[in-house]
Design an enzyme around this catalytic site. Structure first.
Site, PDB file in Angstrom:
ATOM      1  N   ASN A   9       9.275   3.500  -8.401  1.00 41.69           N
ATOM      2  CA  ASN A   9       9.169   4.689  -7.755  1.00 41.69           C
ATOM      3  C   ASN A   9       9.149   4.432  -6.410  1.00 41.69           C
ATOM      4  O   ASN A   9       8.128   4.232  -5.954  1.00 41.69           O
ATOM      5  CB  ASN A   9       8.089   5.608  -8.669  1.00 41.69           C
ATOM      6  CG  ASN A   9       7.964   6.792  -7.612  1.00 41.69           C
ATOM      7  OD1 ASN A   9       9.006   7.258  -6.770  1.00 41.69           O
ATOM      8  ND2 ASN A   9       6.732   7.427  -7.701  1.00 41.69           N
ATOM      9  N   TRP A  10      10.408   4.363  -5.690  1.00 42.68           N
ATOM     10  CA  TRP A  10      10.503   4.317  -4.266  1.00 42.68           C
ATOM     11  C   TRP A  10       9.811   5.310  -3.312  1.00 42.68           C
ATOM     12  O   TRP A  10       9.928   5.387  -2.236  1.00 42.68           O
ATOM     13  CB  TRP A  10      11.808   4.001  -4.044  1.00 42.68           C
ATOM     14  CG  TRP A  10      12.342   2.775  -4.418  1.00 42.68           C
ATOM     15  CD1 TRP A  10      11.830   1.875  -5.462  1.00 42.68           C
ATOM     16  CD2 TRP A  10      13.665   2.080  -4.265  1.00 42.68           C
ATOM     17  NE1 TRP A  10      12.703   0.898  -5.740  1.00 42.68           N
ATOM     18  CE2 TRP A  10      13.848   0.993  -5.231  1.00 42.68           C
ATOM     19  CE3 TRP A  10      14.892   2.435  -3.437  1.00 42.68           C
ATOM     20  CZ2 TRP A  10      15.016   0.233  -5.317  1.00 42.68           C
ATOM     21  CZ3 TRP A  10      16.097   1.831  -3.619  1.00 42.68           C
ATOM     22  CH2 TRP A  10      16.080   0.433  -4.583  1.00 42.68           C
ATOM     23  N   LYS A  11       9.549   6.510  -4.082  1.00 41.15           N
ATOM     24  CA  LYS A  11       9.133   7.673  -3.474  1.00 41.15           C
ATOM     25  C   LYS A  11      10.085   8.011  -2.362  1.00 41.15           C
ATOM     26  O   LYS A  11      11.226   7.906  -2.163  1.00 41.15           O
ATOM     27  CB  LYS A  11       7.593   7.771  -2.992  1.00 41.15           C
ATOM     28  CG  LYS A  11       6.784   7.097  -4.041  1.00 41.15           C
ATOM     29  CD  LYS A  11       5.459   7.195  -3.839  1.00 41.15           C
ATOM     30  CE  LYS A  11       4.356   6.809  -4.950  1.00 41.15           C
ATOM     31  NZ  LYS A  11       2.973   6.805  -5.224  1.00 41.15           N
ATOM     32  N   HIS A  94       5.168  14.029 -11.191  1.00 41.03           N
ATOM     33  CA  HIS A  94       4.304  12.852 -10.654  1.00 41.03           C
ATOM     34  C   HIS A  94       3.053  13.841  -9.864  1.00 41.03           C
ATOM     35  O   HIS A  94       3.386  14.917  -9.137  1.00 41.03           O
ATOM     36  CB  HIS A  94       5.239  12.166  -9.682  1.00 41.03           C
ATOM     37  CG  HIS A  94       4.575  11.047  -8.999  1.00 41.03           C
ATOM     38  ND1 HIS A  94       3.585  11.307  -7.967  1.00 41.03           N
ATOM     39  CD2 HIS A  94       4.537   9.751  -9.356  1.00 41.03           C
ATOM     40  CE1 HIS A  94       3.189   9.934  -7.735  1.00 41.03           C
ATOM     41  NE2 HIS A  94       3.525   9.257  -8.395  1.00 41.03           N
ATOM     42  N   GLU A  96       1.954  13.537  -6.992  1.00 39.01           N
ATOM     43  CA  GLU A  96       2.168  13.968  -5.331  1.00 39.01           C
ATOM     44  C   GLU A  96       3.317  15.343  -5.705  1.00 39.01           C
ATOM     45  O   GLU A  96       3.179  16.062  -4.866  1.00 39.01           O
ATOM     46  CB  GLU A  96       3.194  12.776  -4.868  1.00 39.01           C
ATOM     47  CG  GLU A  96       2.162  11.469  -4.574  1.00 39.01           C
ATOM     48  CD  GLU A  96       2.843  10.204  -4.571  1.00 39.01           C
ATOM     49  OE1 GLU A  96       4.073  10.072  -4.496  1.00 39.01           O
ATOM     50  OE2 GLU A  96       2.063   9.389  -4.492  1.00 39.01           O
ATOM     51  N   GLU A 166      -1.305   8.073 -14.525  1.00 35.15           N
ATOM     52  CA  GLU A 166      -1.426   7.651 -13.189  1.00 35.15           C
ATOM     53  C   GLU A 166      -2.782   8.477 -12.783  1.00 35.15           C
ATOM     54  O   GLU A 166      -2.493   9.559 -12.320  1.00 35.15           O
ATOM     55  CB  GLU A 166      -0.332   8.164 -12.299  1.00 35.15           C
ATOM     56  CG  GLU A 166       0.932   7.472 -12.495  1.00 35.15           C
ATOM     57  CD  GLU A 166       1.844   7.386 -11.642  1.00 35.15           C
ATOM     58  OE1 GLU A 166       2.670   6.283 -11.688  1.00 35.15           O
ATOM     59  OE2 GLU A 166       2.069   8.245 -10.814  1.00 35.15           O
ATOM     60  N   GLY A 172      -1.806   4.533  -4.527  1.00 38.09           N
ATOM     61  CA  GLY A 172      -1.550   3.982  -3.254  1.00 38.09           C
ATOM     62  C   GLY A 172      -2.907   3.855  -2.431  1.00 38.09           C
ATOM     63  O   GLY A 172      -2.960   3.733  -1.212  1.00 38.09           O
ATOM     64  N   SER A 212      -1.243   1.846  -7.978  1.00 37.35           N
ATOM     65  CA  SER A 212      -1.419   0.261  -7.429  1.00 37.35           C
ATOM     66  C   SER A 212      -1.148  -0.684  -8.328  1.00 37.35           C
ATOM     67  O   SER A 212      -1.988  -1.892  -8.097  1.00 37.35           O
ATOM     68  CB  SER A 212      -2.850   0.267  -6.877  1.00 37.35           C
ATOM     69  OG  SER A 212      -3.074   1.230  -5.799  1.00 37.35           O
ATOM     70  N   GLY A 233       4.930   1.968  -7.423  1.00 32.78           N
ATOM     71  CA  GLY A 233       5.020   2.677  -5.950  1.00 32.78           C
ATOM     72  C   GLY A 233       5.353   1.487  -5.153  1.00 32.78           C
ATOM     73  O   GLY A 233       6.219   0.865  -4.976  1.00 32.78           O
ATOM     74  N   GLY A 234       4.189   1.239  -4.357  1.00 32.67           N
ATOM     75  CA  GLY A 234       4.299   0.577  -3.226  1.00 32.67           C
ATOM     76  C   GLY A 234       4.799  -0.746  -3.442  1.00 32.67           C
ATOM     77  O   GLY A 234       5.847  -1.690  -2.572  1.00 32.67           O
TER      78      GLY A 234
HETATM   79  C1  G2H Z   1       1.514   5.952  -8.403  1.00 34.31           C
HETATM   80  C2  G2H Z   1       2.472   4.818  -8.098  1.00 34.31           C
HETATM   81  C3  G2H Z   1       3.837   5.070  -8.485  1.00 34.31           C
HETATM   82  P1  G2H Z   1       1.355   3.212  -6.162  1.00 34.31           P
HETATM   83  O1  G2H Z   1       2.400   7.046  -7.800  1.00 34.31           O
HETATM   84  O2  G2H Z   1       4.414   6.005  -9.117  1.00 34.31           O
HETATM   85  O3  G2H Z   1       2.386   4.318  -6.675  1.00 34.31           O
HETATM   86  O4  G2H Z   1       2.006   1.963  -7.001  1.00 34.31           O
HETATM   87  O5  G2H Z   1       1.582   2.950  -4.745  1.00 34.31           O
HETATM   88  O6  G2H Z   1       0.131   3.471  -6.502  1.00 34.31           O
END
Ligand code: G2H
Length: 249
Positions: A9-11, A94, A96, A166, A172, A212, A233-234
């Site tokens: 999920n590149w957001k 999601h 967010e 999640e 994040g 994360s 995500g990240g």
């Molecule tokens: C949770 C996730 C991917 P991350 O939102 O949807 O992001 O891995 O940055 O916590």
């Protein structure tokens, strides 16, 4: 046997040029095929990323959509627009979107129904806040989010979809739910689905963990019996890290 999923999920990250570059970096890597690997770039890069992965096992997903096919909905993207650029998946609800953009359970449900009607597989996100976790309210909250998202879906439809747990407190933040916590909630999601859609649908649904996820925690998460993959995500924004997650032991 449920096929695992690793979804990036590149957001709201990557402009068109970086999205193409990141995709090409990933296409150039040796990626294990035991999991379905899904890239979810921003809307403006979907077509270009789709073209670059067309002859690969990688799949394309969107991060949101509207439930109507077309009309006066300024700024929105419809299911038919997503399928027209090769999307097969769409992330819905999601946290967010729920927290920052007033996404509600009824809207997530409408979107899930519309996605399924258009041949898109929804990845429906649920999760509790830190307060709900600390005050032991997470079970009721998760059950209610799952039930609300699946209203009016047939057992056959439910069997095809993907859920993602999640925990909002782990997104994040660098904090990860323990494997036991994550597996417990994923099991609760499966049990809740069983009460709504029956045993076969509950056994077929794939349930991802997100929050994360990184190369150093993916293997332990994937070893848990109720976790069928990860929403990343990240760590999906760097080709090396995402490849290491996909190639988990
Ligand atoms: C949770 C996730 C991917 P991350 O939102 O949807 O992001 O891995 O940055 O916590």
């Amino acid at each position: 046997m449920r096929k695992p999923i690793i979804a990036g999920n590149w957001k709201m990250n990557t402009d068109l040029s970086r999205a193409c570059e990141l995709t090409e970096e990933l296409v150039g890597k040796e990626l294990a095929t035991r999991a379905e690997v899904i890239l979810c770039p921003p809307f403006i890069s979907l077509a270009a990323v789709g073209e670059r992965i067309a002859d690969t096992p990688l799949k394309l997903g969107a991060q949101n959509m509207h439930w109507e096919e077309s009309g006066a909905f300024t700024g929105e993207i419809s299911p038919t627009m997503l399928t027209s650029v090769g999307c097969e998946y769409v992330i819905l609800g999601h946290s967010e979107r729920r927290q920052l953009f007033s996404e509600t359970d009824p809207r997530v449900n409408k979107k899930a129904k519309a996605a399924l009607d258009h041949g898109l597989t929804p990845i429906i996100c649920v999760g509790e806040t830190l307060r709900q976790r600390e005050e032991d309210e997470w079970r009721g909250h998760i059950e209610s989010q799952v039930k609300a998202a699946l209203i009016n879906l047939s057992a056959e439809e439910v069997a095809t979809l993907v859920m993602a747990y999640e925990p909002i407190w782990a997104i994040g933040t660098g904090k990860t739910a323990t494997v036991e916590q994550a597996n417990d909630v994923c099991r609760l999601i499966r049990v809740t689905i069983e009460t709504i859609a029956g045993h076969d649908a509950a056994e077929a649904v794939r349930i991802l963990y997100g929050g994360s996820v990184k190369p150093d925690n993916i293997s332990a998460l994937m070893a848990a019996p109720n976790i069928d993959g990860a929403l990343v995500g990240g760590a999906s924004l760097k080709a090396d890290d995402f490849a290491a997650v996909v190639n988990y032991e």
